[in-house]
Design an enzyme around this catalytic site. Structure first.
Site, PDB file in Angstrom:
ATOM      1  N   GLU A  20       1.099  -1.059  -0.361  1.00 27.25           N
ATOM      2  CA  GLU A  20      -0.113  -0.086  -0.159  1.00 27.25           C
ATOM      3  C   GLU A  20       0.544   1.659  -0.152  1.00 27.25           C
ATOM      4  O   GLU A  20       1.787   1.232   1.174  1.00 27.25           O
ATOM      5  CB  GLU A  20      -0.985   0.177   1.403  1.00 27.25           C
ATOM      6  CG  GLU A  20      -2.022  -1.468   1.152  1.00 27.25           C
ATOM      7  CD  GLU A  20      -2.852  -0.945   0.277  1.00 27.25           C
ATOM      8  OE1 GLU A  20      -3.132   0.310  -0.173  1.00 27.25           O
ATOM      9  OE2 GLU A  20      -3.793  -1.743   0.651  1.00 27.25           O
TER      10      GLU A  20
ATOM     11  N   CYS B 163      -2.136   9.373   2.338  1.00 29.94           N
ATOM     12  CA  CYS B 163      -1.660   8.875   0.950  1.00 29.94           C
ATOM     13  C   CYS B 163      -3.031   9.430  -0.217  1.00 29.94           C
ATOM     14  O   CYS B 163      -2.122   8.992  -1.424  1.00 29.94           O
ATOM     15  CB  CYS B 163      -1.690   7.545   1.181  1.00 29.94           C
ATOM     16  SG  CYS B 163      -3.012   6.264   1.795  1.00 29.94           S
TER      17      CYS B 163
HETATM   18  P1  NAD Z   1       7.472   4.972   7.638  1.00 29.50           P
HETATM   19  O1  NAD Z   1       8.916   6.120   7.695  1.00 29.50           O
HETATM   20  O2  NAD Z   1       6.672   4.967   8.693  1.00 29.50           O
HETATM   21  O3  NAD Z   1       8.167   3.898   7.061  1.00 29.50           O
HETATM   22  C1  NAD Z   1       7.188   2.614   6.762  1.00 29.50           C
HETATM   23  C2  NAD Z   1       7.278   1.503   7.750  1.00 29.50           C
HETATM   24  O4  NAD Z   1       8.520   0.635   6.941  1.00 29.50           O
HETATM   25  C3  NAD Z   1       7.279   1.709   8.552  1.00 29.50           C
HETATM   26  O5  NAD Z   1       6.887  -0.082   9.784  1.00 29.50           O
HETATM   27  C4  NAD Z   1       9.264   1.508   9.373  1.00 29.50           C
HETATM   28  O6  NAD Z   1       9.639   1.101  10.325  1.00 29.50           O
HETATM   29  C5  NAD Z   1       8.991   0.629   7.936  1.00 29.50           C
HETATM   30  N1  NAD Z   1      10.770   1.057   7.163  1.00 29.50           N
HETATM   31  C6  NAD Z   1      11.676   1.883   7.860  1.00 29.50           C
HETATM   32  N2  NAD Z   1      12.808   1.739   7.073  1.00 29.50           N
HETATM   33  C7  NAD Z   1      12.886   0.772   7.025  1.00 29.50           C
HETATM   34  C8  NAD Z   1      13.714   0.077   6.048  1.00 29.50           C
HETATM   35  N3  NAD Z   1      15.392   0.630   5.729  1.00 29.50           N
HETATM   36  N4  NAD Z   1      14.083  -1.790   6.157  1.00 29.50           N
HETATM   37  C9  NAD Z   1      12.329  -2.146   6.206  1.00 29.50           C
HETATM   38  N5  NAD Z   1      11.504  -1.238   6.997  1.00 29.50           N
HETATM   39  C10 NAD Z   1      11.336   0.097   6.950  1.00 29.50           C
HETATM   40  O7  NAD Z   1       6.375   5.616   6.492  1.00 29.50           O
HETATM   41  P2  NAD Z   1       6.662   6.147   5.422  1.00 29.50           P
HETATM   42  O8  NAD Z   1       7.126   5.243   4.319  1.00 29.50           O
HETATM   43  O9  NAD Z   1       7.492   7.657   5.421  1.00 29.50           O
HETATM   44  O10 NAD Z   1       4.689   6.702   4.899  1.00 29.50           O
HETATM   45  C11 NAD Z   1       4.773   7.793   3.933  1.00 29.50           C
HETATM   46  C12 NAD Z   1       4.162   7.050   3.137  1.00 29.50           C
HETATM   47  O11 NAD Z   1       3.430   5.622   3.117  1.00 29.50           O
HETATM   48  C13 NAD Z   1       3.692   7.714   1.588  1.00 29.50           C
HETATM   49  O12 NAD Z   1       4.665   7.276  -0.196  1.00 29.50           O
HETATM   50  C14 NAD Z   1       1.853   7.483   1.638  1.00 29.50           C
HETATM   51  O13 NAD Z   1       1.569   7.857   0.488  1.00 29.50           O
HETATM   52  C15 NAD Z   1       2.395   6.422   2.248  1.00 29.50           C
HETATM   53  N6  NAD Z   1       1.059   5.303   2.473  1.00 29.50           N
HETATM   54  C16 NAD Z   1       0.320   4.740   1.978  1.00 29.50           C
HETATM   55  C17 NAD Z   1      -0.754   4.508   2.708  1.00 29.50           C
HETATM   56  C18 NAD Z   1      -1.680   3.908   1.717  1.00 29.50           C
HETATM   57  O14 NAD Z   1      -2.869   3.149   2.284  1.00 29.50           O
HETATM   58  N7  NAD Z   1      -1.232   3.621   0.270  1.00 29.50           N
HETATM   59  C19 NAD Z   1      -1.231   5.294   3.523  1.00 29.50           C
HETATM   60  C20 NAD Z   1      -0.449   5.445   4.385  1.00 29.50           C
HETATM   61  C21 NAD Z   1       0.621   5.916   4.067  1.00 29.50           C
END
Ligand code: NAD
Length: 484
Positions: free
Chosen positions: A217, A252
Site C-alpha cells: 500500500e 496517502c
Molecule cells: P514509515 O517511515 O513509517 O515507514 C513505513 C514502514 O517501513 C515502518 O513500519 C518502518 O519501520 C518501515 N521501514 C522504514 N525503513 C525501513 C527499512 N530500511 N527497512 C525495512 N523497513 C523499514 O512511513 P513512510 O514510508 O514515511 O509513510 C509515508 C508513505 O506511505 C507515503 O508515500 C504515503 O503515501 C504512503 N502511505 C500509503 C498508504 C496506503 O494505504 N496506500 C497509507 C499511508 C501512507
C-alpha cells in the site's frame, strides 16, 4: 540489567512459536476470529481517550480526526467483518464444465498462515490494525510492526494488543530498521506493507527470497482536476477536507496538486482562500483543528520544497512556518513549473500547487505523462463526457468524481494502488481475500467413468476429446458416428 534486543534470533523464535500455534488450528475457528474482532472493538471502546492522546502526542491530531478517521473507521471494519464473516468463510460453489461431468466444484478460503503487517506513521492506529482485522477474519496468526515514526501510538499498540487480543497468535513488535530487518529475514505467508515505495522495494526483495506474496500500500501524487462551471464552494470545502482536514496533507490519498485552466484559476484560488479562513481562522498556525508535521526531518523536507527557487515566488496563500512547533500553514502555490521539486515527489504535507493547462481535457495528459499511476485521482466537473473520459483514461488506484478521499470509506470498493502506488488491495471483503488462499476443490464420484481419456489412444477418442474440449455438439456427434 541487559536490555532485550529484538534481533534475528528473536524474530525467528517468534515466527516459530506462532507457526506452532497456527498449526494447532486455533486461529482457524469461527469462534476465535469472532472473539478477537469483538475484543478489538472493546479495546477501542475502553481506551479511546488513550488512543486520541497518543495520536495527539505523535501528530497533534485533532480529536475529531482521531475519533472518526482512525477509531470509528476501524470499528466499522470490525463490525462489518463480524456481520459478514460466516458468509465470507463459506465455500463459493462454482460451475463445472462438460469435460469433468459429472462433478461439482467450490472455492474454499483458507488462512495463509503466519503473516506480517508493517504500517506507516500518518494514520498509525488505523493503518496498523485495519489490515490486522483482515488477517484475523481470514484466520491467520499475525505480527504487527507499527511505525517507529509515531512512537506514542506504537507503544500504545504494543500494550493494548498485548492486553486485549490473544497473544499466542497476535503479536506486536516495535522497532525501526534493525528490528524490521530481522522480521523481514523470516519466512512469512504474506507481508502487508503500508509506506513509501523505496522501502516497498526492500520489503518485496526480502519477500522474494521466500516466495512470499505481498500487498504494498504505497503512495504517489494524487491529482485533482477542476473544471469550470461547478459549485465552487462545495468543491473548495471538499478539497480542503481531503488535504488539510486529513492530517494536514500527510495522507496517502490527500490531493497533491490541482490542475485547472488559467481563466478559472483566480476564482478557484479566491474560494479556497475564503474557505480556508472560515475553517482555520486568520492564524492557521495556531489552529487546534490541524495536525502538525510529524517530525523535524519531514518539516525540513517540506520547507525545502517551498524554498526551491522555481516556486518560492509562486506562493499565493500561506507559507508561514513555525519550526519549534513543527507547523506549516495551509499553502497554495499558483502556476508551478512541472520541473520544480514540488512536482517531482509526493508532497505529503500542507502544500498545494496548482498547475495550469490550456484546456481542462489536457489534464489527462498531464497525469498520464507523469510516469507513475497515482493512488487516487479526483475530478470536479458537471460534464458527463469529461467524467466518462476521466474514468476511461486515468489509471489510478481509485477515482472520485466531485469529492476527495471518500472512496476509502466505501467498503465495497477495493482500496489499493496500481504501478508505483502499490499492488493488492483491502477493505471490506477485499481484506478477507487479501489474507486468504482461494483453494480450488473439484469433487467427482465413481459413476460416469468415461474410457475416452484412457489409453490405448485412438483417432476416434482424439476426435471426440477435441470436440468435447471445443464444446461443439456437432463435432461430438460427428466423432461418435465416426465421420471424419
Ligand atoms: P514509515 O517511515 O513509517 O515507514 C513505513 C514502514 O517501513 C515502518 O513500519 C518502518 O519501520 C518501515 N521501514 C522504514 N525503513 C525501513 C527499512 N530500511 N527497512 C525495512 N523497513 C523499514 O512511513 P513512510 O514510508 O514515511 O509513510 C509515508 C508513505 O506511505 C507515503 O508515500 C504515503 O503515501 C504512503 N502511505 C500509503 C498508504 C496506503 O494505504 N496506500 C497509507 C499511508 C501512507
Amino acid at each position: 540489567m541487559k536490555e532485550q534486543v529484538f534481533d534475528e534470533e528473536a524474530a525467528r523464535s517468534l515466527v516459530k512459536e506462532l507457526r506452532v500455534n497456527f498449526a494447532a488450528g486455533k486461529t482457524r475457528s469461527y469462534d476465535w476470529r469472532v472473539a478477537q474482532l469483538k475484543s478489538m472493538i472493546k479495546m477501542m471502546e475502553d481506551h479511546e481517550p488513550e488512543i486520541v492522546a497518543a495520536l495527539r502526542e505523535d501528530l497533534s491530531k485533532p480529536e475529531m480526526e482521531s475519533s472518526i478517521y482512525e477509531i470509528a473507521l476501524l470499528k466499522n471494519s470490525c463490525v462489518l467483518a463480524l456481520k459478514e464473516l460466516k458468509h465470507w468463510m463459506m465455500p463459493d460453489k462454482v460451475k463445472t464444465s462438460i469435460t469433468t461431468f459429472p462433478s461439482s466444484a467450490e472455492i474454499v478460503s483458507e488462512p495463509l498462515g503466519v503473516v506480517l503487517v508493517m504500517s506507516a506513521w500518518n494514520y498509525p492506529f488505523l493503518l496498523s490494525l485495519d489490515p490486522v482485522v483482515g488477517a484475523i477474519a481470514a484466520g491467520n496468526a499475525v505480527v504487527l510492526k507499527p511505525s517507529e515514526v509515531a512512537p506514542a501510538t506504537s507503544s500504545l499498540l504494543l500494550r493494548l494488543v498485548g492486553q486485549c487480543l490473544d497473544s499466542s497468535c497476535i503479536r506486536v513488535v516495535e522497532g525501526a530498521v534493525p528490528e524490521t530487518s530481522a522480521l523481514l529475514l523470516q519466512k512469512w505467508d504474506k507481508i502487508f506493507y503500508t509506506g513509501n515505495g523505496r522501502i516497498g522495494r526492500i520489503v518485496m526483495s526480502a519477500a522474494a527470497k521466500h516466495l512470499t506474496p505481498v500487498v504494498l500500500e504505497l503512495g504517489g501524487k494524487c491529482p485533482v482536476i477542476v473544471d469550470s462551471g461547478i459549485n465552487l464552494q462545495v468543491m473548495a470545502r471538499r478539497i480542503i477536507m481531503g488535504k488539510w482536514g486529513c492530517n494536514n496533507g500527510q495522507a496517502c490519498i490527500s490531493p497533491d496538486y490541482i490542475i485547472t485552466t488559467m481563466d478559472y484559476a483566480p476564482k478557484l484560488v479566491d474560494v479556497l482562500k475564503h474557505e480556508l479562513e472560515q475553517f482555520y481562522g486568520k492564524s492557521p498556525l495556531e489552529s487546534k483543528d490541524i495536525s502538525r508535521i510529524v517530525n523535524s526531518n519531514h518539516f525540513a523536507r517540506l520547507t525545502n520544497l517551498l524554498d526551491d527557487e522555481k516556486v518560492s515566488g509562486k506562493i499565493i496563500h500561506g507559507g508561514e512556518r513555525d519550526k519549534t512547533n513543527l507547523k506549516i500553514a495551509p499553502t497554495i502555490l499558483l502556476d508551478v513549473p512541472r520541473d520544480s521539486l514540488i512536482m517531482n515527489e509526493e508532497i505529503f504535507g500542507p502544500l498545494l500547487p496548482i498547475l495550469i493547462v490550456d484546456k481542462v481535457e489536457d489534464s489527462f495528459n498531464v497525469i498520464n505523462s507523469s510516469g507513475s499511476k497515482p493512488l487516487a485521482a479526483y475530478l470536479f466537473s458537471n460534464k458527463k463526457e469529461l467524467k466518462e473520459q476521466f474514468v476511461k483514461t486515468v489509471s489510478a488506484g481509485g477515482l472520485v468524481v466531485n469529492d476527495t478521499t471518500l472512496h476509502l470509506a466505501v467498503h465495497t470498493l477495493p482500496f489499493g494502488g496500481v504501478g508505483e502506488s502499490g499492488m493488492g488491495a483491502y477493505h471490506g471483503k477485499f481484506s478477507f481475500d487479501a489474507f486468504s488462499h482461494k483453494k480450488a476443490v473439484l469433487y467427482r464420484s465413481f459413476v460416469g467413468d468415461a474410457p475416452l481419456r484412457y489409453p490405448p489412444y485412438t483417432s476416434k477418442k482424439l476426435k471426440l476429446m477435441k470436440a468435447l474440449l471445443g464444446g461443439s455438439l456437432f463435432g461430438i456427434i460427428r466423432a461418435l458416428l465416426g465421420w471424419s
